[in-house]
Motif scaffolding. Structure first.
Motif, PDB file in Angstrom:
ATOM      1  N   ASP A 172       0.937  -1.217  -0.009  1.00  0.00           N
ATOM      2  CA  ASP A 172       0.038   0.028   0.120  1.00  0.00           C
ATOM      3  C   ASP A 172       0.793   1.272  -0.008  1.00  0.00           C
ATOM      4  OD1 ASP A 172      -2.149   1.496   0.008  1.00  0.00           O
ATOM      5  OD2 ASP A 172      -2.871   1.204   2.147  1.00  0.00           O
ATOM      6  N   ALA A 173       0.760   1.764  -1.245  1.00  0.00           N
ATOM      7  CA  ALA A 173       1.770   2.976  -1.240  1.00  0.00           C
ATOM      8  C   ALA A 173       1.035   4.410  -1.095  1.00  0.00           C
ATOM      9  CB  ALA A 173       2.516   2.917  -2.564  1.00  0.00           C
ATOM     10  N   ALA A 174       1.699   5.336  -0.510  1.00  0.00           N
ATOM     11  CA  ALA A 174       1.007   6.717  -0.287  1.00  0.00           C
ATOM     12  C   ALA A 174       1.087   7.349  -1.657  1.00  0.00           C
ATOM     13  CB  ALA A 174       1.757   7.311   0.770  1.00  0.00           C
ATOM     14  N   GLY A 175       2.305   7.482  -2.489  1.00  0.00           N
ATOM     15  CA  GLY A 175       1.999   8.072  -3.716  1.00  0.00           C
ATOM     16  C   GLY A 175       1.590   7.370  -4.842  1.00  0.00           C
ATOM     17  N   GLY A 176       1.573   8.013  -5.963  1.00  0.00           N
ATOM     18  CA  GLY A 176       1.024   7.419  -6.981  1.00  0.00           C
ATOM     19  C   GLY A 176       2.006   7.050  -8.055  1.00  0.00           C
ATOM     20  N   PHE A 177       3.247   7.133  -7.819  1.00  0.00           N
ATOM     21  CA  PHE A 177       4.283   6.835  -8.707  1.00  0.00           C
ATOM     22  C   PHE A 177       5.572   6.401  -8.103  1.00  0.00           C
ATOM     23  CE2 PHE A 177       4.657  11.272  -7.491  1.00  0.00           C
ATOM     24  CZ  PHE A 177       5.887  11.327  -7.146  1.00  0.00           C
ATOM     25  N   GLY A 178       6.501   5.836  -8.839  1.00  0.00           N
ATOM     26  CA  GLY A 178       7.859   5.290  -8.141  1.00  0.00           C
ATOM     27  C   GLY A 178       7.650   3.800  -7.883  1.00  0.00           C
ATOM     28  N   SER A 179       9.021   3.077  -7.524  1.00  0.00           N
ATOM     29  CA  SER A 179       8.827   1.847  -7.121  1.00  0.00           C
ATOM     30  C   SER A 179      10.004   1.614  -6.176  1.00  0.00           C
ATOM     31  CB  SER A 179       9.070   1.058  -8.388  1.00  0.00           C
ATOM     32  OG  SER A 179      10.241   1.071  -8.904  1.00  0.00           O
TER      33      SER A 179
END
Length: 258
Positions: A234-241
């Motif tokens: 569950d990521a807070a941002g909408g991009f990146g890995s």
């Protein structure tokens, strides 16, 4: 006298090659932990006088004779760029055994499986996280995962000596075997619809195995078809890995009942 079938010859050759295989560990921390590990077969220790003084207690406990070498002539068979700190130890790879003896026995065990994660620095960091967070084992494959190397051991910061690292013949077969032992096996995939927490809601008391793929290609199709479900962090941002070793630590932490 009948000629042996080709597969028998190849199997015998592979067995001989494995028996002859050795690893050079380097760096004060990795060498110290290997010296103090009674399960580790130690073959040859090369040290500078300075490193010998720092490792004196471990050398004495291990019982191995140290070759003390002038720093200007210290040239063990490792990558010249390696930060060896004047200590190099030739050892046999550890033999941890199979899945059952490593993955069963503790309450709510956690296991990490690696699908084509070949970078020794990533695997070393994963072993370190696995030890800290109490994983029963880290499982890779014989041909498409990082073998024991000095670089892996140095990144693992001692965890290689204590954290079971199994390299099995076939990942899909290992997943199926774990499922037969009662494990819920989840594959990490950025495109998955459910998070680790939602997939394990009400099930965190059960054995769980998490499968991580290499950065870029991710999980193989065969792996995706074999696991019980695909999950994402569950990521807070909408991009990146995330780097795979970071993802392993976060996924393991997210799977543990609190």
């Amino acid at each position: 006298m009948s000629k042996k079938p080709k597969w028998v010859v190849e199997k015998e050759q592979a067995k001989r090659a494995a028996a002859a295989e050795t690893v050079w560990l380097f760096g004060l921390h990795a060498v110290r932990d290997a010296l103090l590990n009674p399960k580790r077969e130690k073959l040859r220790l090369m040290v500078t006088m300075n490193a010998q003084a720092k490792l004196a207690d471990a050398i004495e406990e291990s019982g191995i004779g140290a070759e003390v070498i002038d720093p200007r002539k210290f040239n063990p068979p490792i990558d010249p760029q390696s930060v060896h700190q004047g200590a190099a130890l030739e050892v046999k790879p550890l033999n941890w055994g199979g899945l059952a003896e490593n993955c069963i026995g503790r309450e709510a065990p956690r296991v990490l499986l690696l699908d084509r994660v070949t970078d020794p620095h990533n695997v070393g960091a994963i072993l370190r996280s696995a030890e800290v967070l109490g994983a029963s084992a880290v499982i890779g494959t014989r041909h498409h995962s990082a073998p024991e190397t000095g670089a892996l051991a140095k990144t693992a910061s001692g965890a290689l000596e204590r954290q079971p690292y199994l390299r099995m013949r076939n990942l899909a077969d290992s997943i199926t075997e774990l499922q037969g032992m009662g494990f819920i096996v989840l594959g990490l995939d950025g495109e998955a619809e459910q998070t680790i927490e939602s997939a394990l809601e009400g099930k965190q008391h059960l054995p769980v195995a998490l499968v991580l793929g290499a950065e870029g290609p991710g999980l193989r199709q065969k792996t995706k078809e074999t696991v019980d479900g695909l999950v994402k962090i569950d990521a807070a941002g909408g991009f990146g890995s995330l780097n795979v070793s970071n993802a392993a630590a976060i996924a393991l932490y997210a799977s543990i009942a609190r």
